[in-house]
Design an enzyme around this catalytic site. Structure first.
Site, PDB file in Angstrom:
ATOM      1  CG  ASP A  85     -24.031  47.432   0.894  1.00 51.35           C
ATOM      2  OD1 ASP A  85     -23.147  47.665   1.730  1.00 51.35           O
ATOM      3  OD2 ASP A  85     -23.791  47.277  -0.318  1.00 51.35           O
ATOM      4  NE  ARG A 113     -23.511  44.015 -12.420  1.00 51.57           N
ATOM      5  CZ  ARG A 113     -22.318  44.600 -12.485  1.00 51.57           C
ATOM      6  NH1 ARG A 113     -22.031  45.404 -13.486  1.00 51.57           N
ATOM      7  NH2 ARG A 113     -21.426  44.384 -11.535  1.00 51.57           N
ATOM      8  CG  ASP A 159     -20.028  60.570  10.476  1.00 54.54           C
ATOM      9  OD1 ASP A 159     -19.324  61.301  11.207  1.00 54.54           O
ATOM     10  OD2 ASP A 159     -20.780  61.008   9.595  1.00 54.54           O
ATOM     11  CB  THR A 178     -13.809  45.212  -4.119  1.00 59.08           C
ATOM     12  OG1 THR A 178     -15.128  45.695  -4.174  1.00 59.08           O
ATOM     13  CG2 THR A 178     -13.711  44.022  -3.215  1.00 59.08           C
ATOM     14  CE  LYS A 222     -25.393  44.806  -2.372  1.00 51.71           C
ATOM     15  NZ  LYS A 222     -25.161  46.249  -2.498  1.00 51.71           N
ATOM     16  CE  LYS A 263     -20.006  49.110   0.594  1.00 51.22           C
ATOM     17  NZ  LYS A 263     -21.201  49.049  -0.257  1.00 51.22           N
TER      18      LYS A 263
HETATM   19  O1  C5P Z   1     -24.228  42.775 -10.109  1.00 51.56           O
HETATM   20  P1  C5P Z   1     -23.260  42.236  -9.121  1.00 51.56           P
HETATM   21  O2  C5P Z   1     -23.457  40.773  -8.816  1.00 51.56           O
HETATM   22  O3  C5P Z   1     -21.833  42.570  -9.493  1.00 51.56           O
HETATM   23  O4  C5P Z   1     -23.608  43.011  -7.765  1.00 51.56           O
HETATM   24  C1  C5P Z   1     -22.853  42.864  -6.618  1.00 51.56           C
HETATM   25  C2  C5P Z   1     -23.361  43.788  -5.585  1.00 51.56           C
HETATM   26  O5  C5P Z   1     -22.450  43.774  -4.499  1.00 51.56           O
HETATM   27  C3  C5P Z   1     -23.480  45.235  -6.006  1.00 51.56           C
HETATM   28  O6  C5P Z   1     -24.550  45.805  -5.263  1.00 51.56           O
HETATM   29  C4  C5P Z   1     -22.162  45.838  -5.579  1.00 51.56           C
HETATM   30  O7  C5P Z   1     -22.240  47.218  -5.294  1.00 51.56           O
HETATM   31  C5  C5P Z   1     -21.910  45.063  -4.292  1.00 51.56           C
HETATM   32  N1  C5P Z   1     -20.548  44.999  -3.834  1.00 51.56           N
HETATM   33  C6  C5P Z   1     -19.504  44.549  -4.613  1.00 51.56           C
HETATM   34  N2  C5P Z   1     -18.248  44.508  -4.085  1.00 51.56           N
HETATM   35  C7  C5P Z   1     -18.057  44.879  -2.833  1.00 51.56           C
HETATM   36  C8  C5P Z   1     -19.101  45.312  -2.040  1.00 51.56           C
HETATM   37  C9  C5P Z   1     -20.355  45.366  -2.586  1.00 51.56           C
HETATM   38  O8  C5P Z   1     -19.701  44.171  -5.763  1.00 51.56           O
HETATM   39  N3  C5P Z   1     -16.854  44.782  -2.320  1.00 51.56           N
END
Ligand code: C5P
Length: 235
Positions: A61, A212, A66, A120, A34, A63
């Site tokens: 991603d 992460r 517009d 979220t 992503k 998003k």
């Molecule tokens: O590190 P982690 O597993 O939390 O990363 C989740 C990824 O998904 C990040 O890039 C975060 O910005 C993205 N994301 C999220 N919640 C959302 C949409 C995207 O955590 N609703």
């Protein structure tokens, strides 16, 4: 391994060097990545071409949100790039989403265009205050998902906790892409509403966006393999 077709690793970085390090470390274990605003803008879009040059699949991603014409031009860019998945905000409205469905068909595009329902980072209270409404967060998310389905777009980004309900409302083919996934052995970081990879898949998540737990692991490749094995066991 079927699980490899379900895990999207989030490249939450600022430089190509960091991306190249991780992608090289993960090798054949991870096929889907992503790329969000941070890495796309910081690399002038190069990250997408780099991943494609390695035959990796990209969830772009960005998003898009517009007016109709501008959103369509952005979607056209993503489709021409041949990314695997890209996204727009469902709050762009039905007209924009439906026109994009048509455009993707006319282009013979294989890209999946999915919608963001409610970010979220919004709590129910914040959402109600912002949009001056008494509607519950869950009803808002489900309504956005339903509109997305009716527009003919392919699916939504949602919490794995919502995936089963989304599928129930929009059909089993409606794609669910779910962040907020945490294996039992990793820390939750700032994610609040989490599920383990196995639980997420069992609850209807088609694709798991995992950052992460892989990128910050002492051994990212080992962490990825562990996650893939956990998913494989429930497929
Ligand atoms: O590190 P982690 O597993 O939390 O990363 C989740 C990824 O998904 C990040 O890039 C975060 O910005 C993205 N994301 C999220 N919640 C959302 C949409 C995207 O955590 N609703």
């Amino acid at each position: 391994m079927k699980a490899r077709k379900r895990v999207i690793t989030a490249l939450d970085y600022k430089s190509m060097d960091e991306v190249k390090n991780l992608v090289t470390l993960l090798g054949d274990e991870i096929e889907y990545y992503k790329a969000g605003l941070e890495i796309f803008l910081n690399t002038g879009g190069e990250v997408v071409d780099y991943l494609h040059s390695l035959n990796k699949k990209v969830f772009l991603d960005l998003k898009f949100h517009d007016i109709n014409n501008t959103t369509k031009m952005a979607c056209e860019f993503a489709a021409r790039k041949g990314v695997f998945i890209f996204n727009i905000h469902a709050s762009c409205g039905m007209e924009t989403m439906s026109e994009n469905t048509k455009m993707l068909k006319d282009m013979n595009s294989k890209s999946l265009c999915i919608a963001v329902t409610v970010l979220t980072s919004m709590t129910e209270k914040k959402m109600q205050e912002t949009f001056m409404t008494n509607v519950s967060l869950n009803d808002m998310v489900m309504n956005m998902a339903e509109l997305t389905g009716k527009s003919g777009l392919h699916g939504v980004v949602c919490s794995a906790l919502e995936a089963a309900q989304v599928k129930e409302k929009c059909g089993s083919d409606f794609v669910t892409v779910c962040p907020g996934v945490r294996p039992a052995w990793s820390v939750s970081d700032d994610q609040k509403r989490i599920m383990t990879p196995a639980e997420a898949v069992k609850n209807g998540a088609d694709y798991l966006v995992i950052g992460r737990p892989i990128t910050k692991a002492d051994d990212p490749r080992k962490a990825a393999v562990r996650i893939l094995e956990e998913i494989e066991a429930v497929l």
